[in-house]
Design a protein around this motif. Structure first.
Motif, PDB file in Angstrom:
ATOM      1  N   VAL A  11     -13.410 -30.601  -6.170  1.00  0.00           N
ATOM      2  CA  VAL A  11     -14.208 -31.832  -6.153  1.00  0.00           C
ATOM      3  C   VAL A  11     -13.687 -32.784  -5.082  1.00  0.00           C
ATOM      4  CG1 VAL A  11     -14.790 -33.890  -7.498  1.00  0.00           C
ATOM      5  CG2 VAL A  11     -14.963 -31.630  -8.539  1.00  0.00           C
ATOM      6  N   GLY A  12     -12.371 -32.939  -5.015  1.00  0.00           N
ATOM      7  CA  GLY A  12     -11.783 -33.809  -4.002  1.00  0.00           C
ATOM      8  C   GLY A  12     -12.049 -33.315  -2.593  1.00  0.00           C
ATOM      9  N   ALA A  13     -12.012 -32.009  -2.394  1.00  0.00           N
ATOM     10  CA  ALA A  13     -12.271 -31.442  -1.067  1.00  0.00           C
ATOM     11  C   ALA A  13     -13.703 -31.717  -0.631  1.00  0.00           C
ATOM     12  CB  ALA A  13     -12.001 -29.944  -1.077  1.00  0.00           C
ATOM     13  N   VAL A  14     -14.633 -31.531  -1.534  1.00  0.00           N
ATOM     14  CA  VAL A  14     -16.037 -31.789  -1.195  1.00  0.00           C
ATOM     15  C   VAL A  14     -16.232 -33.264  -0.858  1.00  0.00           C
ATOM     16  CG1 VAL A  14     -18.377 -31.841  -2.147  1.00  0.00           C
ATOM     17  CG2 VAL A  14     -16.936 -29.841  -2.492  1.00  0.00           C
ATOM     18  N   LEU A  15     -15.601 -34.152  -1.623  1.00  0.00           N
ATOM     19  CA  LEU A  15     -15.723 -35.577  -1.344  1.00  0.00           C
ATOM     20  C   LEU A  15     -15.084 -35.953  -0.007  1.00  0.00           C
ATOM     21  CD1 LEU A  15     -15.078 -37.044  -4.889  1.00  0.00           C
ATOM     22  CD2 LEU A  15     -17.198 -37.163  -3.579  1.00  0.00           C
ATOM     23  N   LEU A  16     -13.966 -35.342   0.334  1.00  0.00           N
ATOM     24  CA  LEU A  16     -13.323 -35.649   1.609  1.00  0.00           C
ATOM     25  C   LEU A  16     -14.095 -35.095   2.796  1.00  0.00           C
ATOM     26  CD1 LEU A  16      -9.527 -35.220   0.878  1.00  0.00           C
ATOM     27  CD2 LEU A  16     -10.712 -37.299   1.532  1.00  0.00           C
ATOM     28  N   ILE A  17     -14.741 -33.969   2.620  1.00  0.00           N
ATOM     29  CA  ILE A  17     -15.495 -33.376   3.712  1.00  0.00           C
ATOM     30  C   ILE A  17     -16.786 -34.154   3.964  1.00  0.00           C
ATOM     31  CG2 ILE A  17     -16.757 -31.295   4.398  1.00  0.00           C
ATOM     32  CD1 ILE A  17     -14.529 -29.690   2.994  1.00  0.00           C
TER      33      ILE A  17
END
Length: 109
Positions: A71-77
């Motif tokens: 979830v954090g990776a998708v938000l950062l991307i």
């Protein structure tokens, strides 16, 4: 070794798709500071996705830690300052749970 390489390569496959959604990564109508910010958050997002894919960071990741990292990776991307702030929260949370886990022993070398 081949299976592990494939797990790590999953995150790298997203890199070509980041550029059209974030033109600032290509230095289109941005300042240097914006470009550096976008590049750093995209790299951290790719690292988080790699950690979640492999299931290991400083120790074995629990299922909920892997989910938080995804979830954090998708938000950062995704482009945007609010998504970046929300994406860093899971990163920090998983970092501290991994750091203070009984499974993590820092190396003395």
């Amino acid at each position: 070794a081949g299976v592990m390489a494939r797990k790590l390569a999953r995150a790298g496959c997203l890199v070509p798709y980041i550029c059209p959604s974030t033109p600032g990564l290509l230095r289109i109508d941005t300042t240097w500071l914006d470009t550096i910010h976008i590049a750093v958050t995209a790299c951290v997002g790719i690292f988080m996705l790699s950690f979640a894919s492999v299931g290991y960071w400083m120790g074995m990741l629990a299922w909920w830690q892997r989910l938080l990292l995804i979830v954090g990776a998708v938000l950062l991307i995704m482009p945007g300052i609010y998504s970046d702030v929300l994406g860093i929260v899971p990163f920090v949370l998983v970092y501290f749970t991994q750091r203070h886990s009984s499974r993590y022993e820092p190396s003395t070398t």
